[in-house]
Motif scaffolding. Structure first.
Motif, short mmCIF file in Angstrom:
data_model
loop_
_atom_site.label_atom_id
_atom_site.label_comp_id
_atom_site.label_asym_id
_atom_site.label_seq_id
_atom_site.Cartn_x
_atom_site.Cartn_y
_atom_site.Cartn_z
N LEU A 517 66.23 -53.85 37.20
CA LEU A 517 66.78 -54.64 38.15
C LEU A 517 65.91 -55.86 38.55
CD1 LEU A 517 68.74 -52.07 40.32
CD2 LEU A 517 69.55 -53.74 38.59
N SER A 518 64.47 -55.76 38.31
CA SER A 518 63.70 -56.86 38.65
C SER A 518 63.80 -58.26 38.04
CB SER A 518 62.21 -56.42 38.54
OG SER A 518 61.87 -55.25 39.32
N GLY A 519 64.40 -57.98 36.78
CA GLY A 519 64.80 -59.29 36.22
C GLY A 519 63.74 -59.38 34.93
N ARG A 520 64.21 -60.20 33.91
CA ARG A 520 63.15 -60.32 32.66
C ARG A 520 62.09 -61.00 33.36
NH1 ARG A 520 64.12 -60.35 27.38
NH2 ARG A 520 66.36 -59.87 27.94
N ARG A 521 62.21 -62.07 34.25
CA ARG A 521 60.91 -63.08 34.53
C ARG A 521 59.88 -62.22 35.23
NH1 ARG A 521 61.05 -68.07 38.57
NH2 ARG A 521 58.99 -68.75 38.66
#
Length: 546
Positions: A517-521
């Motif tokens: 959920l933190s994101g790919r970046r």
């Protein structure tokens, strides 16, 4: 072995001579260990000496100190009790403790030593800097160790009452308070080196006296382990079930799953408790860590052999029913088995040996709490207070560490006096569940998963801990059985004795979900940051250009 099957203890109280010698032994140990702490205490402005003892211990001494921290009084008294009451299941528990230390040795020891400096917060914050990570790591450290501290402190009062023959509640409470203050002194005055010396003395006395008792028990059975096991099964009241798997969990709805859950919790939780992992930072190199862990694993393997023989010896010589009648949890089995090993007539030499056994258990209680208080105080001072002030002076941080020992120890003493007359098994289980469900996933992901993010780490620590705290009150250790902490109540709704079967996968899942959920970046940023320190964490090597 004529008449062996009918051997009974004449009384559950010890002779006046043994009581007097035990009291002298306890006093001597308390005095000597406190003097050791004063003599080896660090300077007021030397953090490395206070937190790690300058990494000056040899691999053998460091390994013995690790084994001393790992083998707590709960391990000695609790494991021998489970063996005496449940036979085969207790042996599996003892083997799980050794397997847990081997897991630490082969998987986590070297990366922990490379990644951390003083505390678990150091190891986690190396790739995820930030005060929030350190504060949560400190909170989980205290949450995992405080229940074990209560067990050891409350057990001290019970041990003295049992050995010295007094039953007054005020006397037991006085013992808890007095010895709690002594343990705070160990941590605040001696630091890492002082507590390490006490752990070494403890493990040598514990294994030495225990080995002699085991030899005496085997000698009673003509050096035939099969005869020992058969006699223990005959006197257990349950026959061959004593030597088969499942007796400990037979009353539950899912005994096989319950046993798997318990062993998984011990293996993962025992390896990751902060007072054990902090010893990794006392080694000067990765090679020293490996050699230290070899000594530690060997010592714990010997402990497993000793506690197995003494546990079965207690069942065979005293009887399962008699042990359970004195303490339903079987925590007196180690002392009862040691006493019974001498037979009906006890010479002065045997009284002295038994005094050595009781003194070793007493020292185990002292050293265990001292190490736990030190781990919590170090984390509180270094991870919470020192990171709040830029460039805090070493002298001030050390003062904070010593004050933190008081801040942790005093509430532990107060709480121990409140729980001393209840079953302490839920507290032991709670500590191991927190270690297995929150700390273990955080360390595994933090040391080995490149994409692991700060959010994933916080989700792991907080999610795993909250899950354990929510499920633990529903187990049969807390209510719903005659040996639970609240036998008069019944709010037992969770079908297992420990929470591990649910909360361990949940802890790992929380870390994975938080990272996703933190994101790919964010994941890519953490991957690059991890790759920058990967060679140091995994191999202790600095890459060119770093």
């Amino acid at each position: 072995m004529t008449g062996l099957a009918t051997t009974e203890l004449a009384t559950t109280e010890f002779s006046g001579n043994a009581q007097a010698m035990s009291l002298v032994g306890f006093t001597a140990v308390a005095t000597v260990t406190l003097l050791l702490c004063v003599m080896t205490g660090p300077d007021r402005d030397d953090l490395d000496e206070f937190y790690t003892g300058y990494s000056s211990l040899s691999p053998m001494r460091n390994g013995l100190a690790i084994a001393g921290d790992y083998i707590s009084a709960a391990s000695v008294l609790g494991t021998s009790g489970v063996i005496a009451l449940f036979g085969h299941d207790g042996v599996v528990l003892a083997l799980s403790t050794a397997l847990s230390l081997m897991l630490l040795m082969f998987l986590l020891a070297e990366p922990l030593r490379n990644a951390g400096r003083f505390t678990m917060g150091d190891a986690l914050a190396r790739r995820m800097p930030g005060r929030g990570v350190r504060i949560v790591a400190c909170a989980v450290t205290i949450a995992a160790l405080l229940p074990l501290m209560l067990v050891q402190l409350a057990g001290t009062g019970q041990l003295l009452a049992f050995v010295l023959g007094f039953s007054g509640e005020s006397l037991q409470t006085g013992c808890i308070v007095g010895l709690g203050v002594l343990m705070i002194g160990y941590a605040a005055i001696g630091g890492m080196k002082g507590t390490a010396l006490i752990q070494i003395l403890k493990i040598v006395m514990l294994l030495g006296s225990g080995a002699v008792v085991a030899v005496l028990i085997l000698n009673r059975f003509d050096w035939d382990p099969a005869a020992l096991f058969d006699t223990a099964a005959d006197r257990s009241g349950v026959g061959s079930a004593f030597l088969d798997s499942g007796l400990q969990f037979a009353g539950g709805p899912h005994p096989d799953a319950d046993m798997i859950s318990s062993q998984l919790t011990v293996v993962l939780g025992g390896a990751c408790l902060p007072h054990v992992t902090m010893r990794m930072y006392t080694a000067s190199s990765a090679r020293q860590v490996r050699r230290s862990m070899s000594w530690a694993v060997s010592s714990v393997a010997l402990f497993v052999l000793v506690v197995t023989v003494v546990g079965f010896g207690a069942a065979a010589l005293v009887g399962r029913a008699a042990i359970a009648g004195i303490d339903p949890q079987g925590n007196t089995a180690y002392l009862l088995g040691s006493q019974a090993a001498f037979g009906a007539r006890v010479s002065t030499a045997e009284t002295f040996l038994f005094t050595t056994v009781t003194t070793a258990v007493f020292l185990t209680l002292l050293a265990s709490v001292g190490g736990m208080i030190l781990a919590c105080a170090n984390s509180l001072a270094h991870d919470v207070f020192a990171t709040r002030v830029q460039e805090m002076s070493p002298r001030r941080e050390m003062t904070l560490a010593r004050v933190s020992a008081l801040a942790v120890g005093i509430p532990a003493i107060v709480l121990a006096t409140l729980v001393q007359h209840r079953s302490l098994q839920p507290l032991v289980t709670l500590s191991f569940c927190l270690g297995a469900s929150a700390i273990a996933p955080a360390l595994v992901y933090g040391l080995f998963w490149r994409r692991y993010t700060r959010a994933g780490l916080l989700w792991t620590l907080i999610g795993g801990s909250v899950a354990v705290l929510l499920l633990m009150p529903g187990t049969n250790l807390v209510s719903g059985s005659p040996v639970s902490a609240f036998p008069e109540a019944d709010f037992n709704w969770f079908p297992f004795t420990t929470t591990g079967l649910v909360t361990i996968p949940l802890g790992f899942a929380c870390g994975w979900l938080g990272t996703m959920l933190s994101g790919r970046r964010k994941a890519q940023e953490q991957r690059r940051h991890y790759e920058a320190v990967e060679s140091w964490i995994l191999a202790g090597a600095v890459r060119r250009g770093d």
